[in-house]
Design an enzyme around this catalytic site. Structure first.
Site, PDB file in Angstrom:
ATOM      1  N   GLU A  55       0.859  -1.185   0.000  1.00 35.96           N
ATOM      2  CA  GLU A  55       0.000   0.000   0.000  1.00 35.96           C
ATOM      3  C   GLU A  55       0.893   1.232   0.000  1.00 35.96           C
ATOM      4  OE1 GLU A  55      -2.830   0.076   3.153  1.00 35.96           O
ATOM      5  OE2 GLU A  55      -3.515  -1.970   2.797  1.00 35.96           O
ATOM      6  N   ASP A  66      -5.846   8.569  10.701  1.00 32.29           N
ATOM      7  CA  ASP A  66      -4.508   8.139  11.085  1.00 32.29           C
ATOM      8  C   ASP A  66      -4.057   8.731  12.411  1.00 32.29           C
ATOM      9  OD1 ASP A  66      -3.893   6.524   8.793  1.00 32.29           O
ATOM     10  OD2 ASP A  66      -3.866   8.371   7.630  1.00 32.29           O
TER      11      ASP A  66
END
Length: 276
Positions: A55, A66
């Protein structure tokens, strides 16, 4: 549109191959351009030795899903001059040396600004297989899904255990290639035990969709990878690589990140009792 309308992608091929080997795939995540573009390319090349799925993160100034590790890495990449073109460069270079399935992890705003059709076309041309866009609601994903389908890309939706089976079915029906299930509650980079209901949630998803299930967000050790890999089709690790690189400045960071990837891959190939 459903997964059956998209021709077999590299992601589907890789997950089918690892399933045939009776193991989960190792998916690694790193933001492109962190801490610099050259250093990230060096790290990606070494990670590709052990990863089945890679990724490539597209750094964004407001990464709401995040935690601190990825937020810091995004900020550092942006400060170092990251541009969206660097994502395609990274994918292209990895496609030339690796058989891993190559995904882009991005938020919707950069894709929207760039243009969904243009972004999908560039990603596919570079050798990408799929995109993960965690803040794109399925109700607003029509333009992206159309562009992804046109260029043979999978769209991987992140699903949460606190939604109804009806909504899970809609997300799984719109997605393709893989479904992404969080291993812990909260943002990425969580350090602690896996969610005690993770296995149950994966079983629930299997009753809703035939798509492979990837487990990430909070997986950081070979032991956790072995546990998650005992019931998931892919185990996704990201923040642990960033912490490793941050603790080992310079070329050593890439080497230590590759060592972690090697140990994670070994964990996925080991009997579960050895990881207990």
């Amino acid at each position: 549109m459903t997964s059956s309308e998209i021709r077999t992608s590299r992601l589907e091929e890789v997950l089918g191959a690892t399933r045939a080997q009776s193991r989960a795939a190792l998916a690694v995540y790193l933001p492109a351009g962190y801490p610099t573009l050259d250093q990230s390319l060096d790290t990606f090349r070494l990670l590709a030795t052990y990863a089945d799925v890679i990724e490539v993160g597209l750094p964004f100034s407001d990464p709401m899903m995040d935690g601190p590790s990825i937020q810091h890495a995004n900020a550092q990449a942006l400060q170092a001059g990251f541009r969206i073109e660097d994502v395609f460069t990274t994918i292209r270079e990895l496609a030339a040396i690796s058989t891993a399935a190559l995904l882009v992890m991005t938020y919707w705003q950069p894709v929207h600004r760039y243009g969904p059709e243009r972004f999908a076309r560039r990603l596919a041309a570079a050798g990408g297989a799929a995109a993960i866009i965690p803040d794109l609601p399925v109700e607003e994903a029509t333009d992206w899904l159309r562009a992804a389908h046109e260029h043979g890309l999978n769209t991987v939706f992140v699903v949460a255990p606190n939604v109804t089976d009806q909504r899970l079915a809609r997300l799984c029906g719109a997605g393709s290639g893989m479904i992404y299930a969080p291993a812990t509650a909260g943002v990425t980079g969580t350090q602690g035990p896996l969610h005690p209901g993770l296995n149950t949630f994966v079983d629930r998803l299997r009753g809703i969709t035939p798509l492979p299930i990837g487990v990430g967000i909070g997986v950081s050790t070979p032991e956790q990878a072995a546990v998650a890999g005992s019931f998931a089709d892919a185990v996704i690790v990201g923040s642990a690589f960033i912490r490793t690189i941050e603790a080992n400045p310079g070329p050593t960071g890439a080497i230590e990140a590759a060592t972690l990837a090697r140990n994670l891959a070994r964990g996925l190939r080991s009997p579960l009792q050895s990881a207990a």
